[in-house]
Enzyme design. Structure first.
Site, PDB file in Angstrom:
ATOM      1  N   GLN A   1       0.827  -1.219   0.000  1.00 51.63           N
ATOM      2  CA  GLN A   1       0.000   0.000   0.000  1.00 51.63           C
ATOM      3  C   GLN A   1       0.860   1.268   0.000  1.00 51.63           C
ATOM      4  O   GLN A   1       0.454   2.312   0.527  1.00 51.63           O
ATOM      5  CB  GLN A   1      -0.944  -0.003   1.201  1.00 51.63           C
ATOM      6  CG  GLN A   1      -2.139  -0.932   1.050  1.00 51.63           C
ATOM      7  CD  GLN A   1      -3.111  -0.468  -0.039  1.00 51.63           C
ATOM      8  OE1 GLN A   1      -3.169   0.703  -0.395  1.00 51.63           O
ATOM      9  NE2 GLN A   1      -3.883  -1.392  -0.565  1.00 51.63           N
ATOM     10  N   SER A   2       2.014   1.208  -0.623  1.00 54.22           N
ATOM     11  CA  SER A   2       2.938   2.349  -0.653  1.00 54.22           C
ATOM     12  C   SER A   2       2.346   3.575  -1.356  1.00 54.22           C
ATOM     13  O   SER A   2       1.903   3.496  -2.509  1.00 54.22           O
ATOM     14  CB  SER A   2       4.218   1.916  -1.371  1.00 54.22           C
ATOM     15  OG  SER A   2       4.984   3.041  -1.751  1.00 54.22           O
TER      16      SER A   2
END
Ligand SMILES: *Cc1c(COP(=O)(O)O)cnc(C)c1O
Length: 333
Positions: A76-77
């Protein structure tokens, strides 16, 4: 302001300055004047702090004629998402190597939030189990693309290196000018501490000002984080050809870190609820939520010194946490 950045190529990806917003209902609650620096707002890819770093990192890429950018991050960067968005805007090919380092799974975490946006921006997404595997795979990938005639650039995790941090050297000057307009001199700057580029830039840019810094860790314990920050400050100063400022006015704390990176605590959900409920501002559960939990519960702030809370973005990652967010945010009876 002593630091000039004009010698560095910068590709405009945002509109500066971002808003420095009063937060009256939040200020009233904690008994301190709080201003929120709205680096979560901007025109690129749902925006966030990585935009400032990418202006310099992709400026450099343009200089070297890169046509492909490869970067890495957790599933989920936000950095991966914004690199994909910037690449789309600049007509570059983007490949993301994402690692499953956070103990979260399920449709929301793996397919929604930033994962969905990465695909929307047309990035090629590769996944690996660990950060170490992702790092060696990213290098292999770059070699492979170069062998095929492409000019590939690997951007480090979080866009954090000396060059990327210049984005936050610029932000420090922006904040200083905005505070001056309000006749504020002293300030305590609070920002989440991840891969350290944001904090390093703020410290280097603000070192001559009567500011102190509070960096709540979101990735690792205080001690290794402080060492990482000190190294990032040195790298940033090196790029500028100046002496690294001391860490004297810098506090690094892990009091709201919880179990680790990407793992929100009950205090984080409460902080999200408080800031949303009092200011209509959306924080994220990985970075700004932990920083806000610190803001809301720390007791050692000087009473008369205004706080600048740097909202670094990340709200699009909130949707990756939908099931647990819903459980934690359910209204109390
Ligand atoms: C990356 C990120 C941070 C941390 O910034 P670093 O420069 O990596 O320390 C903070 N907030 C958000 C929303 C981020 O995406």
């Amino acid at each position: 302001m002593g630091i000039t950045l004009t010698g560095f190529r910068r590709i405009p990806l945002g509109t500066w300055p971002t808003l420095l917003q009063e937060a009256p209902r939040l200020s009233e609650m904690i008994g301190r004047r709080v201003l929120i620096k709205r680096d979560d707002v901007g025109e690129l890819g749902l925006a966030g702090n990585k935009v400032r770093k990418l202006e310099f990192l992709l400026g450099d890429a343009a200089e070297t004629g890169a046509d492909t950018v490869i970067t890495l991050g957790a599933l989920q960067s936000n950095h991966a998402r914004l690199t994909a968005a910037a690449a789309a805007r600049l007509g570059l090919r983007c490949e993301l190597v994402l690692y499953r380092s956070v103990p979260r799974s399920g449709a929301a975490y793996e397919e929604s939030g930033n994962m969905l946006l990465d695909r929307l921006f047309g990035a090629v997404v590769h996944t690996r189990a660990t950060r170490a595997e992702a790092e060696s795979f990213a290098e292999e990938l770059a070699e492979k693309r170069r062998a095929a005639g492409r000019n590939a650039l690997v951007i480090p995790v979080g866009g954090s290196n000396g060059l990327g941090s210049l984005g936050y050297v610029a932000a420090a000057a922006e904040i200083e000018a905005q505070l001056r307009e309000r006749r504020i001199e002293q300030a305590r700057i609070i920002a989440p501490l991840g891969s350290c580029g944001t904090a390093a830039g703020l410290v280097v840019g603000g070192s001559q000002l009567p500011w102190s810094f509070d960096f709540p860790c979101v990735r690792a314990a205080a001690e290794p984080s402080r060492t990482d920050l000190s190294q990032m400050i040195s790298q940033t100063a090196d790029v500028l050809g100046i002496e690294a400022p001391s860490m004297e006015k810098v506090q690094v704390t892990d009091r709201t870190l919880g179990a680790g990176y990407g793992q929100p605590t009950e205090g984080v959900w409460q902080a999200l609820r408080t800031i949303a409920g009092r200011e209509g501002v959306v924080l994220d559960p990985v970075y700004t939520g932990k920083a806000a939990h610190h803001l809301l519960t720390a007791t050692e702030f000087e009473p008369d010194v205004p706080i600048v809370f740097v909202h670094t973005g990340g709200a699009s990652g909130l949707f990756g946490y939908a099931p647990e967010a819903t459980r934690s945010l359910a209204p109390n009876e």
